[in-house]
Design a protein around this motif. Structure first.
Motif, PDB file in Angstrom:
ATOM      1  N   ALA A  69      44.011  43.591  38.795  1.00 11.72           N
ATOM      2  CA  ALA A  69      43.782  43.579  40.242  1.00 11.72           C
ATOM      3  C   ALA A  69      44.194  42.245  40.851  1.00 11.72           C
ATOM      4  O   ALA A  69      44.733  42.186  41.950  1.00 11.72           O
ATOM      5  N   ALA A  70      43.943  41.163  40.138  1.00 12.99           N
ATOM      6  CA  ALA A  70      44.301  39.830  40.629  1.00 12.99           C
ATOM      7  C   ALA A  70      44.971  39.073  39.481  1.00 12.99           C
ATOM      8  O   ALA A  70      44.352  38.233  38.838  1.00 12.99           O
ATOM      9  N   PRO A  71      46.248  39.366  39.244  1.00 12.16           N
ATOM     10  CA  PRO A  71      46.932  38.857  38.044  1.00 12.16           C
ATOM     11  C   PRO A  71      46.831  37.342  37.837  1.00 12.16           C
ATOM     12  O   PRO A  71      46.557  36.894  36.735  1.00 12.16           O
ATOM     13  N   LEU A  72      47.043  36.578  38.936  1.00 10.21           N
ATOM     14  CA  LEU A  72      47.045  35.114  38.766  1.00 10.21           C
ATOM     15  C   LEU A  72      45.671  34.569  38.416  1.00 10.21           C
ATOM     16  O   LEU A  72      45.549  33.482  37.863  1.00 10.21           O
ATOM     17  N   ARG A  73      44.623  35.310  38.794  1.00 10.05           N
ATOM     18  CA  ARG A  73      43.275  34.855  38.474  1.00 10.05           C
ATOM     19  C   ARG A  73      42.887  35.233  37.052  1.00 10.05           C
ATOM     20  O   ARG A  73      41.886  34.749  36.526  1.00 10.05           O
ATOM     21  N   ASP A  74      43.651  36.147  36.450  1.00  4.83           N
ATOM     22  CA  ASP A  74      43.364  36.562  35.076  1.00  4.83           C
ATOM     23  C   ASP A  74      44.263  35.855  34.069  1.00  4.83           C
ATOM     24  O   ASP A  74      43.815  35.470  32.998  1.00  4.83           O
ATOM     25  N   MET A  97      52.537  30.333  46.047  1.00  2.00           N
ATOM     26  CA  MET A  97      51.946  31.085  44.938  1.00  2.00           C
ATOM     27  C   MET A  97      50.474  31.375  45.229  1.00  2.00           C
ATOM     28  O   MET A  97      49.989  32.484  45.011  1.00  2.00           O
ATOM     29  N   THR A 100      49.376  34.309  47.662  1.00  2.00           N
ATOM     30  CA  THR A 100      49.374  35.713  47.231  1.00  2.00           C
ATOM     31  C   THR A 100      47.977  36.169  46.819  1.00  2.00           C
ATOM     32  O   THR A 100      47.688  37.357  46.839  1.00  2.00           O
ATOM     33  N   HIS A 101      47.132  35.225  46.406  1.00  2.00           N
ATOM     34  CA  HIS A 101      45.793  35.582  45.929  1.00  2.00           C
ATOM     35  C   HIS A 101      44.707  34.919  46.783  1.00  2.00           C
ATOM     36  O   HIS A 101      43.563  34.831  46.351  1.00  2.00           O
ATOM     37  N   ASP A 145      42.812  29.571  38.090  1.00  2.00           N
ATOM     38  CA  ASP A 145      41.722  29.311  37.157  1.00  2.00           C
ATOM     39  C   ASP A 145      41.578  30.485  36.180  1.00  2.00           C
ATOM     40  O   ASP A 145      40.508  31.064  36.034  1.00  2.00           O
ATOM     41  N   PRO A 146      42.693  30.845  35.521  1.00  2.00           N
ATOM     42  CA  PRO A 146      42.721  32.099  34.776  1.00  2.00           C
ATOM     43  C   PRO A 146      41.967  32.040  33.437  1.00  2.00           C
ATOM     44  O   PRO A 146      41.815  30.961  32.864  1.00  2.00           O
ATOM     45  N   GLN A 147      41.552  33.210  32.994  1.00  2.00           N
ATOM     46  CA  GLN A 147      40.844  33.321  31.720  1.00  2.00           C
ATOM     47  C   GLN A 147      41.843  33.216  30.569  1.00  2.00           C
ATOM     48  O   GLN A 147      41.475  32.834  29.468  1.00  2.00           O
TER      49      GLN A 147
END
Lengths: 314, 296
Positions: A69-74, A97, A100-101, A145-147
């Motif tokens: 759902a939120a690629p950059l956050r993952d 960049m 987008t999120h 801040d991705p996992q």
């Protein structure tokens, strides 16, 4: 967690990645080691949904990247230090960049600060050195801040300070429980950075094991020993699985016995030794050994340059 | 292929005792909605100096040609007053030359903004930016649609503003020659709107070409081929087919759409609009489908 199952990529008649299976676990740094052209970057691009696998699947936390759902956050990735429009400033690149999120401007400033780009953030990326480009790529990867963090050859072109910084950064990210997957063609870099190693050669996984296993298991223990009585020590150490090579008047290289065993043998026979150096370079050789059948481009220059050293020793 | 099973006693196997809450594996914030992607594409658009320069050039060229055309039209009408031959030619034009003055720079505006359309998409691929763009928006089509919207709206607004400005600049010049130009007349407004839409369409075609070809020079050459070379080539090649086909070239759709009266042997205004629409929709959709499928 990144999971690849039967992941394959074929370009024309060339198979870049040949049905690989691997799992990258969270909470540790997983190194992806392989010579140039082994399929590391292709695999990483497939993880990021940029290249479509010919067959097989790859998921991040159970879902293909494109369906997050939120690629950059993952998932944050540095795939190529030059994945930036050269005429745009670093700050504007990150700002676009982030937009987008709906990532706040503050986070953009934070990653710029974190990666040490503050002085050049308003300058065009086209004028950046490779090292600065890498820092910008890492800043972009950390933006959400991705996992899961994926870094393709992150230390390429970095100065020594930058190399240490990346090393500490990835360890810190893993210690926070994140999945960290970084590629390199340098065994020595992996040895000090990664907890777990996946070795790839010609599109196939050659090894998938904790770094310690790869270092000690596959590689042989070699120790450099200096003594005034090399002949006597050679006789003492000779035995099953141990080979000793006289390299100079007072210099021996012992394979198959650990430094403690060598010191014990020398002490028992009252032979004085004044150097006892475990050779960590054996990692590199273990890697070479692992990949020697899988390297696509053999270089004649390497063997040619190595030859005089060996003849000099004999 | 050898693989070793994980030994849980080794370091790195502490994945289980990650502090709960900080990292759950699911996202903790908004994802790429269309409006956010649109905002991102607009930031990308306005933060390139080359884009700003091209937009400035468009205004200069349209206004410059408008002024030049006003002067030329004035000279022509003056000649018509003394020279019967010129008067005949003047009458043949329908007597109202001035109405076309503000849009006389359109041929150049379409070249610049069409090229801009190509460049905005092709540069994504030539610089590698596409990898960042499509990693942030892995569905790809929203980013493409957002960029298309930014390019088309900008092309439309900029052309409309430039044409209006060209009209304002040419008014005093035309006045010198006692020529009247009413910028608020229905024909003037029609000329402005149709030409602005046309330039937006060319920019969209350019963007589709940039996306399909992924190469700046190749994309621009294709655009030039379609809008400048094909009309001339079709005229030179003998045969009814090319005479007929020439009407369906995108560059020949503006005149039928703005004609006061339908000129024989040309398309009707609505036909021309449909033809231009097809020239936009086909490459744009094709580019979107291929963009979704191809590797970046």
């Amino acid at each position: 967690m990144i999971e690849a199952r039967g992941l394959t990529k074929v370009y024309g008649n060339k198979t870049a990645v040949a049905g690989v299976n691997f799992t990258v676990e969270a909470g540790r740094v997983t190194g992806f080691l392989g010579p140039n052209g082994a399929g590391k970057s292709t695999t990483m691009r497939m993880i990021m949904g940029l290249d479509r696998p010919t067959s097989g699947t790859v998921t991040v936390n159970g879902t293909p990247f494109a369906r997050h759902a939120a690629p950059l956050r993952d998932v944050g990735a540095l795939l190529d230090a030059k994945a930036v429009h050269t005429s745009r400033s670093a700050y504007n690149h990150l700002l676009a960049m982030a937009a987008t999120h709906s990532i706040p401007k503050k986070r953009v400033h934070d990653v710029i600060e974190m990666t040490g780009l503050a002085d050049v953030a308003k300058k065009k990326v086209g004028g950046f050195s490779l090292g600065m480009g890498q820092r910008l790529g890492i800043a972009a990867a950390l933006l959400g801040d991705p996992q899961t963090v994926i870094l393709d050859e992150p230390v390429n072109g970095l100065d020594p300070e930058g190399v240490v910084w990346v090393r500490n950064l990835v360890k810190y990210l893993a210690s926070e429980g994140r999945t960290v997957f970084l590629s390199s063609h340098l065994m020595s870099e992996m040895a000090v950075t990664a907890d777990h190693l996946i070795v790839i050669g010609r599109g196939r996984i050659i090894a998938d094991a904790p770094i310690q296993d790869i270092i000690s298991g596959k590689g042989q223990i070699r120790t450099r020993v200096r003594t005034d009585q090399p002949d006597q020590l050679m006789r003492l150490l000779a035995g099953d699985g141990v080979s000793v090579e006289l390299q100079d008047n007072d210099l021996l290289e012992v394979t198959g016995l650990d430094p403690r065993g060598i010191a014990r043998a020398a002490l028992d026979s009252r032979v004085m030794i004044y150097e006892l150096t475990p050779l960590q370079a054996s990692l590199e050789e273990a890697y070479m050994e692992l990949t020697k059948d899988e390297v696509e481009y053999h270089s004649l220059i390497t063997t040619g340059a190595a030859a005089p050293v060996q003849t000099g020793g004999n | 292929m050898s693989s070793t099973t994980l030994d849980p006693s080794r370091r790195g196997a502490h994945a289980g005792d990650v502090p709960a809450g900080t990292m759950s594996g699911t996202s903790t914030g908004p994802g790429p909605s269309f409006l956010r992607v649109l905002n991102s594409e607009f930031i990308k658009f306005r933060t390139l100096l080359s884009t700003v320069i091209l937009l400035g050039c468009t205004v200069l060229v349209v206004v410059g040609f408008g002024a030049l055309s006003a002067w030329g039209t004035g000279q022509f009408s003056e000649a018509a007053a003394t020279d019967p031959q010129a008067a005949a030619a003047f009458a043949a034009q329908g007597g109202d030359l001035a109405v076309g003055v503000p849009t006389s720079g359109i041929a150049f505006a379409q070249l610049i903004l069409g090229s801009l359309g190509v460049l905005l998409m092709s540069s994504e691929f030539t610089t590698g930016m596409a990898r960042s763009t499509f990693a942030a928006v892995p569905k790809r089509v929203p980013a493409y649609a957002a960029k298309l919207l930014v390019v088309m709206v900008t092309a439309f607004v900029l052309t409309a503003a430039s044409v209006y400005l060209a009209g304002l600049v040419s008014l005093p010049i035309l006045d010198n020659y006692n020529l009247k130009l009413d910028l608020a007349s229905s024909q003037s407004v029609k000329m402005l709107l149709v030409n602005s839409l046309y330039v937006a369409a060319v920019a969209a075609i350019g963007m589709a070409l940039g996306s399909l070809i992924r190469n700046s020079a190749g994309g621009i050459m294709s655009l030039v081929g379609l809008f400048f070379v094909a009309p001339i080539a079709f005229q030179l090649i003998p045969g009814d087919f090319f005479v007929e086909a020439r009407k369906y070239l995108p560059g020949n759709t503006v005149e039928p759409m703005t004609a006061v009266q339908h000129v024989p042997d040309t398309l009707e205004a609505w036909q021309a609009a449909l033809v231009l629409g097809a020239w936009v929709v086909v490459p744009v959709v094709l580019a979107a489908v291929l963009l979704k499928r191809r590797d970046v």
